[in-house]
Write an enzyme that holds these catalytic residues in place. Structure first.
Site, PDB file in Angstrom:
ATOM      1  N   CYS A   2      34.971   2.812 118.846  1.00  0.00           N
ATOM      2  CA  CYS A   2      34.358   4.115 119.069  1.00  0.00           C
ATOM      3  C   CYS A   2      34.025   4.282 120.556  1.00  0.00           C
ATOM      4  O   CYS A   2      33.509   3.354 121.180  1.00  0.00           O
ATOM      5  CB  CYS A   2      33.083   4.351 118.275  1.00  0.00           C
ATOM      6  N   ARG A  27      39.419   2.756 122.474  1.00  0.00           N
ATOM      7  CA  ARG A  27      38.278   2.247 121.705  1.00  0.00           C
ATOM      8  C   ARG A  27      38.312   2.712 120.246  1.00  0.00           C
ATOM      9  O   ARG A  27      37.514   2.262 119.436  1.00  0.00           O
ATOM     10  CB  ARG A  27      36.965   2.708 122.349  1.00  0.00           C
ATOM     11  N   TRP A  73      36.548   4.901 115.545  1.00  0.00           N
ATOM     12  CA  TRP A  73      37.255   3.810 114.853  1.00  0.00           C
ATOM     13  C   TRP A  73      36.378   3.532 113.647  1.00  0.00           C
ATOM     14  O   TRP A  73      35.281   2.987 113.776  1.00  0.00           O
ATOM     15  CB  TRP A  73      37.326   2.613 115.790  1.00  0.00           C
ATOM     16  N   ASN A  99      28.008   5.036 118.820  1.00  0.00           N
ATOM     17  CA  ASN A  99      28.914   3.893 118.725  1.00  0.00           C
ATOM     18  C   ASN A  99      28.090   2.701 118.245  1.00  0.00           C
ATOM     19  O   ASN A  99      27.038   2.422 118.808  1.00  0.00           O
ATOM     20  CB  ASN A  99      29.504   3.603 120.116  1.00  0.00           C
ATOM     21  N   GLY A 100      28.561   2.034 117.184  1.00  0.00           N
ATOM     22  CA  GLY A 100      27.823   0.878 116.679  1.00  0.00           C
ATOM     23  C   GLY A 100      27.548   1.043 115.193  1.00  0.00           C
ATOM     24  O   GLY A 100      28.243   1.793 114.495  1.00  0.00           O
ATOM     25  N   GLU A 478      49.380 -16.757 120.838  1.00  0.00           N
ATOM     26  CA  GLU A 478      49.239 -15.473 121.510  1.00  0.00           C
ATOM     27  C   GLU A 478      50.527 -14.644 121.358  1.00  0.00           C
ATOM     28  O   GLU A 478      50.475 -13.431 121.142  1.00  0.00           O
ATOM     29  CB  GLU A 478      48.881 -15.700 122.992  1.00  0.00           C
ATOM     30  N   LYS A 482      50.397 -10.965 119.612  1.00  0.00           N
ATOM     31  CA  LYS A 482      50.898  -9.756 120.269  1.00  0.00           C
ATOM     32  C   LYS A 482      51.977  -9.113 119.415  1.00  0.00           C
ATOM     33  O   LYS A 482      52.015  -7.905 119.230  1.00  0.00           O
ATOM     34  CB  LYS A 482      51.462 -10.145 121.640  1.00  0.00           C
ATOM     35  N   GLU A 485      50.540  -7.500 116.281  1.00  0.00           N
ATOM     36  CA  GLU A 485      49.688  -6.359 116.640  1.00  0.00           C
ATOM     37  C   GLU A 485      50.481  -5.091 116.917  1.00  0.00           C
ATOM     38  O   GLU A 485      50.119  -4.019 116.471  1.00  0.00           O
ATOM     39  CB  GLU A 485      48.951  -6.693 117.952  1.00  0.00           C
ATOM     40  N   HIS A 501      54.193 -29.694 107.931  1.00  0.00           N
ATOM     41  CA  HIS A 501      53.085 -29.813 106.964  1.00  0.00           C
ATOM     42  C   HIS A 501      52.917 -28.534 106.138  1.00  0.00           C
ATOM     43  O   HIS A 501      51.866 -28.310 105.564  1.00  0.00           O
ATOM     44  CB  HIS A 501      51.793 -30.151 107.705  1.00  0.00           C
ATOM     45  N   LYS A 599      40.146  -1.668 120.957  1.00  0.00           N
ATOM     46  CA  LYS A 599      40.102  -2.637 122.039  1.00  0.00           C
ATOM     47  C   LYS A 599      38.799  -3.421 122.070  1.00  0.00           C
ATOM     48  O   LYS A 599      38.789  -4.613 122.271  1.00  0.00           O
ATOM     49  CB  LYS A 599      40.322  -1.945 123.376  1.00  0.00           C
TER      50      LYS A 599
HETATM   51  C1  F6R Z   1      44.518  -8.764 121.208  1.00  0.00           C
HETATM   52  C2  F6R Z   1      43.211  -8.259 121.580  1.00  0.00           C
HETATM   53  C3  F6R Z   1      42.029  -8.739 120.815  1.00  0.00           C
HETATM   54  C4  F6R Z   1      40.915  -9.140 121.781  1.00  0.00           C
HETATM   55  C5  F6R Z   1      39.645  -9.536 121.022  1.00  0.00           C
HETATM   56  C6  F6R Z   1      38.566 -10.031 121.963  1.00  0.00           C
HETATM   57  O1  F6R Z   1      45.530  -8.182 121.952  1.00  0.00           O
HETATM   58  O2  F6R Z   1      43.083  -7.480 122.480  1.00  0.00           O
HETATM   59  O3  F6R Z   1      42.364  -9.793 119.975  1.00  0.00           O
HETATM   60  O4  F6R Z   1      41.391 -10.192 122.553  1.00  0.00           O
HETATM   61  O5  F6R Z   1      39.177  -8.441 120.299  1.00  0.00           O
HETATM   62  O6  F6R Z   1      38.243  -9.072 122.903  1.00  0.00           O
HETATM   63  P1  F6R Z   1      37.388  -9.441 124.189  1.00  0.00           P
HETATM   64  O7  F6R Z   1      38.239 -10.298 125.060  1.00  0.00           O
HETATM   65  O8  F6R Z   1      37.079  -8.121 124.824  1.00  0.00           O
HETATM   66  O9  F6R Z   1      36.186 -10.171 123.722  1.00  0.00           O
END
Ligand code: F6R
Length: 604
Positions: A2, A27, A73, A99-100, A478, A482, A485, A501, A599
């Site tokens: 949000c 956001r 969101w 937000n929250g 990672e 990615k 996602e 395993h 994000k």
């Molecule tokens: C993946 C991504 C999320 C963030 C996670 C932590 O591409 O962006 O997995 O890495 O939400 O976010 P931060 O680093 O802001 O604590």
């Protein structure tokens, strides 16, 4: 998770509100709305992306010189027109963006309904305008009504309120981000600086439990009791261009290509003495001399960067654990007196990471935040902060911040060794000189161009697996994160040794396997490659192209330049970012705003 904005201007603020929301779309983007005050309070809000809100705004043409906005969101209630913010009271005269999460919303709603208030949404937020309305009905003035309301709220929130009878914004925060931008007599309130970066770089970070009011008289910050607070005013050094795509199709692609610069910024001025010294101005000499072991807490990509950094610490003999912040926050491990707890968080606002660090702090542990956002909650709340200096990251999928986290942590680890032992590790000169060349090595990967033709052969497969060892293991995790996602395809990352395993049961001709070769454990990696090849899986090796033992075995190669193994994972990760982007783009996915994701995850 949000985005909220508030705008107090000299002229009509509608365009500026919509621009602010567009800049905060990372956001959340499942519904959006604005409220502006002219002769009356006009609210336009609906489910859907901000482009759809823009169309609705163009049709209804609200105007006014003070307003609020929200991009959502969903947490409470599905993304419907009714649940979109701003929310209003029974009379439609008090509008609120939030937000929250209001944890005691059910009890408050029951109480307010018993007093005759009628609710129109499923959200926790809607209790706020009704609480303000109730306080006004009981005779309070607007400011008192706002303060009384805030005092009733439990949970985490950043809130901005606009009332029909006053050209004034009231805002506060408790655990969720809120920043004030100041441009002469015009003001912006926002969850994050990119909302208004095109307009001003002068900011005031609002602290938890502070109340900010913005009006013709300027802005005023007070604590919850109404006593004045004198906050610092700062100028951020982020370039306004950072909030634009600069000709790239997506922020993610732009941010992938910004990595040479981002990594250059992370190390700039921090490596001295002809690659023999680490200069982290943030810390006094000897700051970490008592640290005997390290616990990392982080989520998602930051968790993977922490796993990567664990390898630096292992190589230097320092016991290290990496914990998922969500787990640590609820099931914390024991902490020794000589433990340093390091929260790695790009945004500095991830609720799980903050909760973990708060726990560590509460039990007396030393806490350090490694973050990209100078004014973030994490940067301000804990013992020390180290900034990765990657510049703002807008794409929901983290890219350049991973690379900047890894190189900043590499520097930090050397500094830790120096504080503990009086000298840097034996590996320091090679590491530091290769860190200095890393931007140009990343540039080489970005110009390589192999991904397009390699991936042509591997689109539309059943699943994609990623394997690696040592620093290649977090890169495999990672790479898979990615991939899933932004492509929405099935992808999993494994420590290469784990395949036998269990995961091997999934491997077959339609499951390409990306194998990350960093130059360490090569024999073992090759054995793992043979395991998957024996099941018919094609293997794409991410490796230095002269590494004949690897290139002669794998089906395809994504090349990376030669550097120390400790940094080859960063280069391999850039190739894998390009892989995910390539597949997601070919599938037409919404790359900067993948479904269901936001994000900054500010709820636990
Ligand atoms: C993946 C991504 C999320 C963030 C996670 C932590 O591409 O962006 O997995 O890495 O939400 O976010 P931060 O680093 O802001 O604590």
């Amino acid at each position: 998770m949000c985005g909220i904005v508030g705008r107090f201007g000299d002229g009509d603020v509608v365009d500026s509100l919509v621009t602010g929301l567009t800049n905060l779309e990372y956001r959340g983007y499942d519904s959006a709305g604005i409220a502006v005050l002219d002769d009356d309070l006009s609210v336009v809000k609906q489910a859907g992306e901000i482009s759809e809100l823009e169309a609705a705004v163009a049709e209804t043409r609200p105007s006014g010189s003070v307003g609020i906005g929200h991009t959502r969101w969903s947490t409470h209630g599905p993304p419907t027109d009714e649940n979109a913010h701003p929310h209003v009271d029974c009379e439609g005269s008090i509008a609120v963006v939030h937000n929250g999460i209001i944890e005691n919303h059910e009890a408050l709603r029951n109480e307010l309904e018993a007093q005759g208030h009628e609710f129109t949404s499923d959200t926790d937020t809607e209790v706020i305008p009704h609480l303000v309305e109730q306080a006004l009905d009981e005779g309070a003035d607007h400011e008192t009504a706002f303060r009384r309301t805030v005092a009733r709220l439990e949970g985490s929130f950043a809130v901005v309120v606009l009332c029909r009878d006053e050209e004034r914004l009231y805002a506060t925060r408790q655990g969720s981000p809120l920043v004030l931008g100041v441009d002469g007599s015009e003001y912006f309130l926002a969850s994050d600086i990119p909302a208004f970066l095109e307009e001003t770089r002068d900011v005031v970070y609002i602290e938890d439990e502070d109340v900010v009011t913005v009006s013709d008289d300027g802005f005023e910050v007070t604590d919850l009791d109404g006593d004045p607070v004198d906050p610092d005013r700062e100028t951020v050094d982020w370039n306004p261009e950072a909030a634009t795509k600069k000709g790239y199709d997506h922020f993610m692609l732009k941010e992938i290509h910004e990595q040479p610069h981002a990594v250059g910024q992370s190390v700039r001025g921090r490596i001295g003495g002809d690659f023999t010294d680490v200069q982290l101005a943030e810390f006094e000499p000897g700051t970490f001399s008592d640290v005997r072991n390290v616990q990392f807490v982080a989520a998602g990509t930051s968790f993977h960067a922490s796993l990567y950094a664990r390898q630096f610490l292992f190589d230097r003999g320092i016991p290290t654990h990496v914990y998922s912040a969500g787990e640590y926050a609820t099931n914390p491990p024991p902490i020794d007196d000589d433990t340093l707890v390091v929260g790695v968080t790009q945004s500095g606002e991830t609720a799980d990471t903050l909760a973990s660090l708060r726990h560590a702090q509460a039990v007396g542990a030393r806490t350090l935040t490694v973050t990209n956002v100078v004014g973030s909650t994490a940067a301000r709340e804990f013992d020390d902060a180290l900034f990765i200096r990657a510049g703002p990251e807008i794409g929901v999928a983290a890219t350049k911040t991973f690379s900047s986290q890894v190189v900043t942590l590499a520097l930090f680890v050397e500094r830790l060794v120096k504080d503990r032992t009086g000298s840097y590790s034996d590996d320091a000169p090679a590491l530091l000189s290769n860190l200095s060349s890393l931007p140009s090595h990343i540039e080489t990967v970005l110009h390589d161009g192999s991904v397009g033709h390699v991936m042509q052969r591997y689109r539309g497969e059943d699943a994609y697996f990623f394997i690696g060892r040592a620093e290649g293991y977090p890169v495999a995790l990672e790479g898979a994160l990615k991939f899933k996602e932004i492509t929405y395809e099935h992808a999993e990352g494994f420590a290469a040794g784990e395949l036998k395993h269990g995961p091997l049961a999934l491997v077959g001709p339609n499951t390409p396997v990306f194998a990350v070769f960093t130059g360490r454990n090569v024999e073992k990696m090759l054995a793992n490659v043979q395991e998957v090849k024996a099941r018919g899986a094609p293997v794409i090796g991410i490796t230095h192209p002269d590494h004949e033992a690897v290139t002669s075995v794998v089906d395809d190669v994504l090349p990376i330049p030669k550097t120390v193994p400790a940094l080859r994972g960063v280069l391999a990760n850039v190739q894998l970012q390009l892989v995910s982007y390539d597949v997601a783009d070919a599938l037409g996915r919404d790359i900067d705003k993948p479904r269901n994701l936001a994000k900054s995850v500010t709820v636990e």
